[in-house]
Scaffold this motif. Structure first.
Motif, short mmCIF file in Angstrom:
data_model
loop_
_atom_site.label_atom_id
_atom_site.label_comp_id
_atom_site.label_asym_id
_atom_site.label_seq_id
_atom_site.Cartn_x
_atom_site.Cartn_y
_atom_site.Cartn_z
N TRP A 83 34.86 14.05 47.75
CA TRP A 83 33.49 14.85 47.93
C TRP A 83 32.79 15.83 48.94
O TRP A 83 32.99 15.30 49.65
CB TRP A 83 32.95 14.44 46.28
CG TRP A 83 31.68 13.47 46.34
CD1 TRP A 83 32.57 11.72 47.07
CD2 TRP A 83 30.42 14.04 46.96
NE1 TRP A 83 31.32 11.38 47.19
CE2 TRP A 83 29.88 12.71 47.55
CE3 TRP A 83 29.76 14.83 46.99
CZ2 TRP A 83 28.62 12.40 48.22
CZ3 TRP A 83 27.85 14.87 47.73
CH2 TRP A 83 27.85 13.58 48.40
N SER A 115 17.63 21.54 44.56
CA SER A 115 17.62 20.18 45.31
C SER A 115 16.93 19.88 45.61
O SER A 115 15.90 20.35 46.29
CB SER A 115 18.52 19.93 46.93
OG SER A 115 20.34 20.69 46.49
N SER A 139 28.37 10.53 44.48
CA SER A 139 28.30 11.32 44.02
C SER A 139 28.74 10.97 42.60
O SER A 139 29.96 11.02 42.19
CB SER A 139 28.46 12.88 44.70
OG SER A 139 28.23 13.22 43.39
N LYS A 140 27.55 11.30 41.54
CA LYS A 140 27.11 11.24 40.73
C LYS A 140 27.09 12.37 39.19
O LYS A 140 26.12 12.76 39.61
CB LYS A 140 27.01 9.79 39.22
CG LYS A 140 27.24 8.58 40.53
CD LYS A 140 26.10 7.52 40.02
CE LYS A 140 26.21 5.93 40.66
NZ LYS A 140 25.46 5.16 40.02
N GLU A 141 28.20 12.99 38.42
CA GLU A 141 27.63 13.99 38.28
C GLU A 141 27.76 14.21 36.34
O GLU A 141 28.63 13.72 36.30
CB GLU A 141 28.79 15.05 39.05
CG GLU A 141 28.51 15.26 40.64
CD GLU A 141 29.62 16.06 40.65
OE1 GLU A 141 30.54 16.72 40.26
OE2 GLU A 141 30.22 16.74 42.68
N GLU A 142 27.47 14.28 36.29
CA GLU A 142 27.08 15.07 34.27
C GLU A 142 27.59 17.43 35.39
O GLU A 142 26.78 17.98 35.60
CB GLU A 142 25.87 15.14 34.19
CG GLU A 142 25.63 13.52 34.51
CD GLU A 142 24.88 13.34 33.73
OE1 GLU A 142 23.37 14.54 32.90
OE2 GLU A 142 23.90 12.20 34.10
N ARG A 150 25.72 22.11 36.49
CA ARG A 150 26.05 21.18 37.64
C ARG A 150 25.30 20.19 37.83
O ARG A 150 24.39 20.04 38.44
CB ARG A 150 27.64 20.89 38.49
CG ARG A 150 27.66 19.58 38.94
CD ARG A 150 29.15 20.02 39.81
NE ARG A 150 29.18 20.65 41.08
CZ ARG A 150 29.76 20.92 42.23
NH1 ARG A 150 31.16 20.24 41.64
NH2 ARG A 150 29.58 20.83 43.46
N LYS A 151 24.94 19.07 37.12
CA LYS A 151 23.76 18.13 38.12
C LYS A 151 24.25 16.90 38.73
O LYS A 151 25.43 15.85 38.45
CB LYS A 151 23.57 17.57 36.43
CG LYS A 151 21.96 17.02 36.91
CD LYS A 151 21.58 16.41 35.80
CE LYS A 151 20.64 17.12 34.21
NZ LYS A 151 20.44 16.57 33.61
N ARG A 152 23.88 17.01 39.59
CA ARG A 152 25.03 15.77 40.50
C ARG A 152 23.73 14.71 41.39
O ARG A 152 22.52 15.31 41.71
CB ARG A 152 25.25 16.55 41.53
CG ARG A 152 25.66 15.35 42.89
CD ARG A 152 26.48 16.39 44.09
NE ARG A 152 27.98 17.44 44.01
CZ ARG A 152 28.70 18.07 44.27
NH1 ARG A 152 27.95 17.87 45.80
NH2 ARG A 152 29.73 18.12 44.58
N VAL A 194 23.16 11.93 43.98
CA VAL A 194 23.26 11.66 45.20
C VAL A 194 23.35 10.89 45.95
O VAL A 194 22.04 10.24 45.95
CB VAL A 194 23.80 12.62 46.56
CG1 VAL A 194 23.97 12.94 47.53
CG2 VAL A 194 24.57 14.29 45.96
N ASN A 224 20.56 16.87 42.05
CA ASN A 224 20.75 18.45 42.33
C ASN A 224 21.69 19.14 41.25
O ASN A 224 21.80 18.92 39.90
CB ASN A 224 22.22 18.82 43.23
CG ASN A 224 22.41 20.18 43.29
OD1 ASN A 224 23.89 20.51 42.98
ND2 ASN A 224 22.03 20.78 44.52
N TYR A 281 35.83 23.92 37.65
CA TYR A 281 35.60 22.40 38.20
C TYR A 281 36.73 22.09 38.08
O TYR A 281 37.22 21.33 36.85
CB TYR A 281 34.41 22.16 37.65
CG TYR A 281 33.76 21.18 38.15
CD1 TYR A 281 33.65 21.32 39.78
CD2 TYR A 281 34.33 19.65 37.64
CE1 TYR A 281 32.95 19.85 40.33
CE2 TYR A 281 34.14 18.39 37.85
CZ TYR A 281 33.60 18.43 39.46
OH TYR A 281 32.98 17.33 40.26
#
Length: 267
Positions: free
Chosen positions: A112, A173, A206-209, A234-236, A238, A249, A260
């Motif tokens: 990523w 961010s 990085s974990k994302e929703e 997108r919610k990230r 880090v 973020n 995506y």
């Protein structure tokens, strides 16, 4: 810097080869203009290239190494973190740090990228339409993610970005105070490269929703679209090399301008 002297002993009781690194001649030049963590990184690279480490052996613990090199554990950890980021070392809590086996040299962190890196890889020119830095009191959900008090101010970075002809993503961010940002950094540069070079912070996980939204008036105005238009949200989250939070973020993308893609492989 001189070559590493290595000894290894066979323990017949456990039938296991314990590596004992004797750094009697291994030293760092404290008078050199080369930063200590860079010198330590080079010494560690030499060490892990030795035949004794090709099968993923554990490194000596940080206390022992830092004492032998006459540097702080913080400085040593910067060097180790860089080698973990490069895929040469693997760190596990409660176990230690070991050399990555040859088949494991690909670092997950490289799967990523920052937005700038993503767009550069696709050959898409990017323009910053807005860039704002401020210090704010975080919302409860952000404070909880970072594990800080709600009255602790944190740095907020807002960027409106897109192609030269128009914006297609709005970012907010929020950074953990421990990252050490001052607000004077060059935020036009790739974010994670800047964090590593200027603050020795390596964004590793990085974990994302990802979800679908409709644009409210604020987002519609920013992205030059209509209220109610489809938005990719997108919610990230880090984290650094030690899995400590560094960035929260939020990204709002025009749905007709961004795709995506997720690739999964069955092992």
């Amino acid at each position: 810097m001189e070559k590493t002297k290595i000894m290894y002993i066979h323990d017949s009781k456990t039938d296991f080869i314990h590596i004992i690194v004797m750094i009697m001649k291994l030293s760092i030049d404290h008078k050199s203009q080369i930063p200590l963590h860079v010198q330590a990184e080079e010494l560690l690279r030499r060490l892990i290239e030795s035949p004794e480490y090709v099968d993923g052996k554990l490194l000596p613990n940080e206390i022992e190494l830092s004492q032998k090199l006459a540097i702080s554990r913080t400085t040593l950890r910067q060097s180790i973190n860089k080698l973990v980021y490069d895929g040469l070392l693997i760190r596990k809590k409660g176990v230690g740090t070991r050399v990555a086996e040859s088949k494991s040299l690909s670092s997950k962190s490289k799967n990523w990228m920052s937005f700038s890196q993503e767009m550069s890889a696709r050959g898409i020119p990017i323009k910053n339409f807005e860039l704002h830095v401020s210090w704010v009191i975080p919302e409860k959900r952000i404070a909880n993610f970072m594990g800080i008090k709600e009255d602790k101010k944190i740095l907020k970075l807002v960027r409106l970005r897109g192609r030269p002809e128009g914006p297609f993503v709005y970012f907010e961010s929020y950074f953990h105070p421990n990252v050490g940002l001052t607000g004077e950094e060059d935020y036009k540069a790739p974010l994670y490269e800047m964090l590593e070079k200027e603050h020795n912070i390596i964004a590793m996980v990085s974990k994302e929703e990802i979800s679908a939204l409709v644009a409210d008036q604020f987002i519609a105005d920013k992205l030059e679209t209509k209220p109610g238009a489809p938005i990719l949200f997108r919610k990230r989250f880090v984290y650094d090399i030690d899995e400590k939070p560094i960035e929260y973020n939020l990204g709002y993308y025009k749905a007709d301008s961004f795709v995506y893609t997720v690739e999964s492989r069955r092992e």
